[in-house]
Motif scaffolding. Structure first.
Motif, mmCIF file in Angstrom:
data_model
loop_
_atom_site.group_PDB
_atom_site.id
_atom_site.type_symbol
_atom_site.label_atom_id
_atom_site.label_comp_id
_atom_site.label_asym_id
_atom_site.label_seq_id
_atom_site.Cartn_x
_atom_site.Cartn_y
_atom_site.Cartn_z
ATOM 1 N N PHE A 25 0.818 -1.229 0.000
ATOM 2 C CA PHE A 25 0.000 0.000 0.000
ATOM 3 C C PHE A 25 0.850 1.276 0.000
ATOM 4 O O PHE A 25 0.356 2.350 0.328
ATOM 5 N N SER A 26 2.103 1.177 -0.425
ATOM 6 C CA SER A 26 2.939 2.377 -0.444
ATOM 7 C C SER A 26 2.606 3.300 -1.609
ATOM 8 O O SER A 26 2.817 4.517 -1.514
ATOM 9 N N GLU A 50 -4.213 -9.715 7.469
ATOM 10 C CA GLU A 50 -3.323 -10.554 8.277
ATOM 11 C C GLU A 50 -2.115 -11.004 7.464
ATOM 12 O O GLU A 50 -0.981 -11.006 7.960
ATOM 13 N N THR A 51 -2.335 -11.359 6.216
ATOM 14 C CA THR A 51 -1.233 -11.786 5.348
ATOM 15 C C THR A 51 -0.267 -10.643 5.091
ATOM 16 O O THR A 51 0.962 -10.843 5.045
ATOM 17 N N LEU A 52 -0.791 -9.445 4.943
ATOM 18 C CA LEU A 52 0.060 -8.285 4.692
ATOM 19 C C LEU A 52 1.081 -8.078 5.802
ATOM 20 O O LEU A 52 2.218 -7.665 5.543
ATOM 21 N N GLU A 53 0.692 -8.360 7.025
ATOM 22 C CA GLU A 53 1.561 -8.092 8.171
ATOM 23 C C GLU A 53 2.840 -8.913 8.131
ATOM 24 O O GLU A 53 3.899 -8.435 8.543
ATOM 25 N N ASN A 63 1.678 2.168 6.385
ATOM 26 C CA ASN A 63 0.950 2.699 5.227
ATOM 27 C C ASN A 63 -0.556 2.606 5.431
ATOM 28 O O ASN A 63 -1.294 3.539 5.099
ATOM 29 N N LEU A 64 -1.016 1.503 5.986
ATOM 30 C CA LEU A 64 -2.447 1.347 6.234
ATOM 31 C C LEU A 64 -2.946 2.339 7.277
ATOM 32 O O LEU A 64 -4.046 2.892 7.152
ATOM 33 N N THR A 73 -10.609 4.370 1.308
ATOM 34 C CA THR A 73 -11.375 3.130 1.329
ATOM 35 C C THR A 73 -10.417 1.984 1.037
ATOM 36 O O THR A 73 -9.810 1.944 -0.043
ATOM 37 N N ILE A 74 -10.247 1.070 1.991
ATOM 38 C CA ILE A 74 -9.302 -0.044 1.869
ATOM 39 C C ILE A 74 -10.087 -1.347 1.836
ATOM 40 O O ILE A 74 -10.924 -1.596 2.710
#
Length: 207
Positions: A25-26, A50-53, A63-64, A73-74
Protein backbone atom coordinates in the motif's frame (compact mmCIF):
# COMPACT_ATOMS: atom_id res chain seq x y z
CA UNK A 1 -15.53 25.75 -0.26
CA UNK A 2 -13.96 24.75 -3.58
CA UNK A 3 -11.48 21.92 -3.24
CA UNK A 4 -7.95 22.84 -4.37
CA UNK A 5 -6.80 20.70 -7.29
CA UNK A 6 -3.67 18.69 -6.49
CA UNK A 7 -1.73 16.45 -8.85
CA UNK A 8 0.97 13.80 -8.66
CA UNK A 9 1.95 12.77 -12.20
CA UNK A 10 -1.17 11.32 -13.89
CA UNK A 11 -3.42 11.48 -10.81
CA UNK A 12 -5.52 14.23 -9.29
CA UNK A 13 -7.41 14.51 -6.01
CA UNK A 14 -10.54 15.16 -8.05
CA UNK A 15 -10.30 11.78 -9.76
CA UNK A 16 -12.08 8.81 -8.25
CA UNK A 17 -9.16 6.37 -8.21
CA UNK A 18 -9.15 2.59 -7.85
CA UNK A 19 -5.79 1.00 -7.07
CA UNK A 20 -5.53 -2.76 -7.66
CA UNK A 21 -2.92 -5.23 -6.37
CA UNK A 22 -1.51 -2.74 -3.91
CA UNK A 23 1.12 -4.92 -2.18
CA UNK A 24 2.29 -2.95 0.88
CA UNK A 25 0.00 0.00 0.00
CA UNK A 26 2.94 2.38 -0.44
CA UNK A 27 1.69 3.64 -3.82
CA UNK A 28 -1.66 4.53 -2.28
CA UNK A 29 0.16 6.21 0.60
CA UNK A 30 2.25 8.24 -1.85
CA UNK A 31 -0.87 9.55 -3.61
CA UNK A 32 -2.65 10.22 -0.33
CA UNK A 33 0.30 12.20 1.00
CA UNK A 34 0.48 14.28 -2.19
CA UNK A 35 -3.25 15.01 -2.05
CA UNK A 36 -3.39 15.57 1.71
CA UNK A 37 -6.44 13.31 1.77
CA UNK A 38 -7.45 9.91 0.41
CA UNK A 39 -11.22 10.34 0.28
CA UNK A 40 -11.06 9.87 -3.51
CA UNK A 41 -8.91 6.70 -3.35
CA UNK A 42 -10.06 3.09 -3.10
CA UNK A 43 -7.00 0.88 -2.53
CA UNK A 44 -7.29 -2.90 -2.81
CA UNK A 45 -5.09 -5.94 -2.30
CA UNK A 46 -5.41 -9.61 -3.10
CA UNK A 47 -3.94 -10.37 0.34
CA UNK A 48 -5.89 -10.29 3.57
CA UNK A 49 -4.81 -7.74 6.18
CA UNK A 50 -3.32 -10.55 8.28
CA UNK A 51 -1.23 -11.79 5.35
CA UNK A 52 0.06 -8.28 4.69
CA UNK A 53 1.56 -8.09 8.17
CA UNK A 54 3.98 -10.97 7.58
CA UNK A 55 4.59 -10.41 3.85
CA UNK A 56 5.49 -6.73 4.26
CA UNK A 57 6.71 -6.28 7.85
CA UNK A 58 8.67 -3.09 7.12
CA UNK A 59 5.91 -0.85 5.83
CA UNK A 60 2.41 -2.21 5.31
CA UNK A 61 1.10 -1.47 8.81
CA UNK A 62 2.33 2.14 8.72
CA UNK A 63 0.95 2.70 5.23
CA UNK A 64 -2.45 1.35 6.23
CA UNK A 65 -2.52 3.60 9.32
CA UNK A 66 -1.74 6.63 7.18
CA UNK A 67 -4.42 5.71 4.66
CA UNK A 68 -7.04 5.18 7.35
CA UNK A 69 -6.18 8.56 8.87
CA UNK A 70 -6.64 10.15 5.44
CA UNK A 71 -10.00 8.37 4.94
CA UNK A 72 -9.00 5.97 2.18
CA UNK A 73 -11.38 3.13 1.33
CA UNK A 74 -9.30 -0.04 1.87
CA UNK A 75 -10.53 -3.43 0.69
CA UNK A 76 -8.62 -6.69 1.09
CA UNK A 77 -9.14 -9.98 -0.72
CA UNK A 78 -9.86 -8.38 -4.10
CA UNK A 79 -8.91 -10.39 -7.20
CA UNK A 80 -8.12 -7.99 -10.06
CA UNK A 81 -9.66 -10.39 -12.57
CA UNK A 82 -13.02 -10.70 -10.82
CA UNK A 83 -13.28 -7.40 -8.95
CA UNK A 84 -16.55 -6.49 -10.66
CA UNK A 85 -18.17 -9.24 -8.59
CA UNK A 86 -16.97 -7.86 -5.23
CA UNK A 87 -19.91 -6.57 -3.22
CA UNK A 88 -18.06 -3.37 -2.25
CA UNK A 89 -17.00 -2.59 -5.82
CA UNK A 90 -19.72 -3.88 -8.14
CA UNK A 91 -21.68 -0.62 -7.98
CA UNK A 92 -18.66 1.73 -8.12
CA UNK A 93 -17.32 3.65 -11.13
CA UNK A 94 -13.91 5.31 -11.36
CA UNK A 95 -11.97 7.94 -13.33
CA UNK A 96 -8.66 6.06 -13.01
CA UNK A 97 -8.16 2.32 -12.46
CA UNK A 98 -4.51 1.48 -11.80
CA UNK A 99 -2.55 -1.79 -11.66
CA UNK A 100 1.16 -1.39 -11.04
CA UNK A 101 3.41 -4.32 -11.94
CA UNK A 102 0.78 -7.05 -12.37
CA UNK A 103 2.19 -10.52 -11.80
CA UNK A 104 0.92 -14.10 -11.81
CA UNK A 105 3.42 -15.45 -9.28
CA UNK A 106 6.46 -17.61 -9.95
CA UNK A 107 5.54 -21.11 -11.25
CA UNK A 108 8.26 -20.79 -13.93
CA UNK A 109 11.12 -18.52 -15.05
CA UNK A 110 10.09 -15.11 -16.39
CA UNK A 111 11.31 -15.82 -19.94
CA UNK A 112 9.29 -19.03 -20.31
CA UNK A 113 6.33 -18.74 -22.68
CA UNK A 114 4.10 -20.52 -20.15
CA UNK A 115 4.91 -17.91 -17.50
CA UNK A 116 4.41 -15.01 -19.91
CA UNK A 117 0.98 -16.32 -20.89
CA UNK A 118 0.01 -16.52 -17.21
CA UNK A 119 0.99 -12.86 -16.78
CA UNK A 120 -0.93 -11.86 -19.89
CA UNK A 121 -3.94 -13.67 -18.51
CA UNK A 122 -3.83 -11.58 -15.34
CA UNK A 123 -3.61 -8.36 -17.36
CA UNK A 124 -6.44 -9.49 -19.63
CA UNK A 125 -8.70 -10.37 -16.73
CA UNK A 126 -7.96 -7.05 -15.03
CA UNK A 127 -8.72 -5.03 -18.12
CA UNK A 128 -11.91 -6.96 -18.77
CA UNK A 129 -13.10 -6.21 -15.24
CA UNK A 130 -11.91 -2.60 -15.35
CA UNK A 131 -13.86 -1.95 -18.55
CA UNK A 132 -17.08 -2.41 -16.56
CA UNK A 133 -15.98 -0.04 -13.78
CA UNK A 134 -14.95 3.07 -15.70
CA UNK A 135 -16.67 6.39 -15.72
CA UNK A 136 -17.17 8.22 -18.99
CA UNK A 137 -13.72 9.45 -20.12
CA UNK A 138 -12.11 7.19 -17.52
CA UNK A 139 -8.68 5.63 -18.00
CA UNK A 140 -7.09 2.29 -17.13
CA UNK A 141 -3.37 2.38 -16.28
CA UNK A 142 -0.98 -0.58 -16.28
CA UNK A 143 2.62 0.03 -15.22
CA UNK A 144 5.07 -2.58 -16.47
CA UNK A 145 8.73 -3.18 -17.26
CA UNK A 146 9.58 -2.94 -20.96
CA UNK A 147 12.96 -4.70 -21.08
CA UNK A 148 13.48 -8.35 -22.07
CA UNK A 149 11.53 -10.57 -21.48
CA UNK A 150 8.80 -8.30 -20.17
CA UNK A 151 8.08 -6.60 -23.48
CA UNK A 152 6.78 -9.99 -24.65
CA UNK A 153 3.70 -9.46 -22.48
CA UNK A 154 2.58 -6.99 -25.18
CA UNK A 155 0.45 -4.89 -22.83
CA UNK A 156 -0.77 -2.68 -25.69
CA UNK A 157 -1.87 -5.76 -27.65
CA UNK A 158 -3.78 -7.19 -24.69
CA UNK A 159 -5.54 -3.86 -24.26
CA UNK A 160 -6.53 -3.77 -27.93
CA UNK A 161 -7.92 -7.31 -27.69
CA UNK A 162 -10.09 -6.19 -24.77
CA UNK A 163 -11.54 -3.20 -26.59
CA UNK A 164 -9.17 -0.48 -25.40
CA UNK A 165 -7.27 2.24 -27.23
CA UNK A 166 -3.74 3.06 -26.05
CA UNK A 167 -3.86 6.75 -25.19
CA UNK A 168 -0.20 7.06 -24.12
CA UNK A 169 2.81 4.97 -23.14
CA UNK A 170 4.39 7.23 -20.52
CA UNK A 171 7.85 6.72 -19.08
CA UNK A 172 7.61 5.52 -15.47
CA UNK A 173 10.09 6.90 -12.92
CA UNK A 174 9.58 5.50 -9.44
CA UNK A 175 10.99 8.60 -7.71
CA UNK A 176 8.04 10.58 -9.09
CA UNK A 177 6.05 8.86 -6.31
CA UNK A 178 7.85 9.63 -3.02
CA UNK A 179 7.61 6.76 -0.57
CA UNK A 180 6.53 4.17 -3.13
CA UNK A 181 8.31 0.83 -2.64
CA UNK A 182 7.62 -1.72 -5.35
CA UNK A 183 7.61 -5.24 -3.89
CA UNK A 184 8.08 -8.75 -5.29
CA UNK A 185 4.80 -9.70 -3.64
CA UNK A 186 5.14 -13.48 -3.42
CA UNK A 187 7.60 -16.13 -2.32
CA UNK A 188 10.17 -15.91 0.45
CA UNK A 189 11.37 -12.52 -0.86
CA UNK A 190 7.92 -10.91 -0.98
CA UNK A 191 9.08 -7.84 0.97
CA UNK A 192 12.04 -7.12 -1.31
CA UNK A 193 11.97 -4.52 -4.06
CA UNK A 194 13.02 -5.36 -7.60
CA UNK A 195 14.87 -3.19 -10.14
CA UNK A 196 12.38 -1.26 -12.21
CA UNK A 197 14.72 -0.47 -15.11
CA UNK A 198 13.02 0.56 -18.33
CA UNK A 199 9.36 0.87 -17.48
CA UNK A 200 6.18 2.47 -18.78
CA UNK A 201 2.71 3.36 -17.64
CA UNK A 202 0.29 2.29 -20.36
CA UNK A 203 -2.76 4.56 -20.32
CA UNK A 204 -5.88 3.15 -21.98
CA UNK A 205 -9.35 4.43 -22.81
CA UNK A 206 -12.27 2.43 -24.18
CA UNK A 207 -12.70 2.60 -27.94
Amino acid sequence: MVQEEKWIKHYCNKHEILLVGEGDFSFAASLATAFGSAVNITATSLDTEETLEWKYPTGAAANLRLLKEKRCTIIHGVDACTMTNHHLLSHRRFDRIVFNFPHAGFPAFEHHTFQIELHRGVVRGFMRSASEMMREKGEVHVTHKTSHPYFRWDIAGVGKEEGFLLLEQANFVITDYPGYQNKRGSGTNSNQSFPVGDCSTYKFVLK
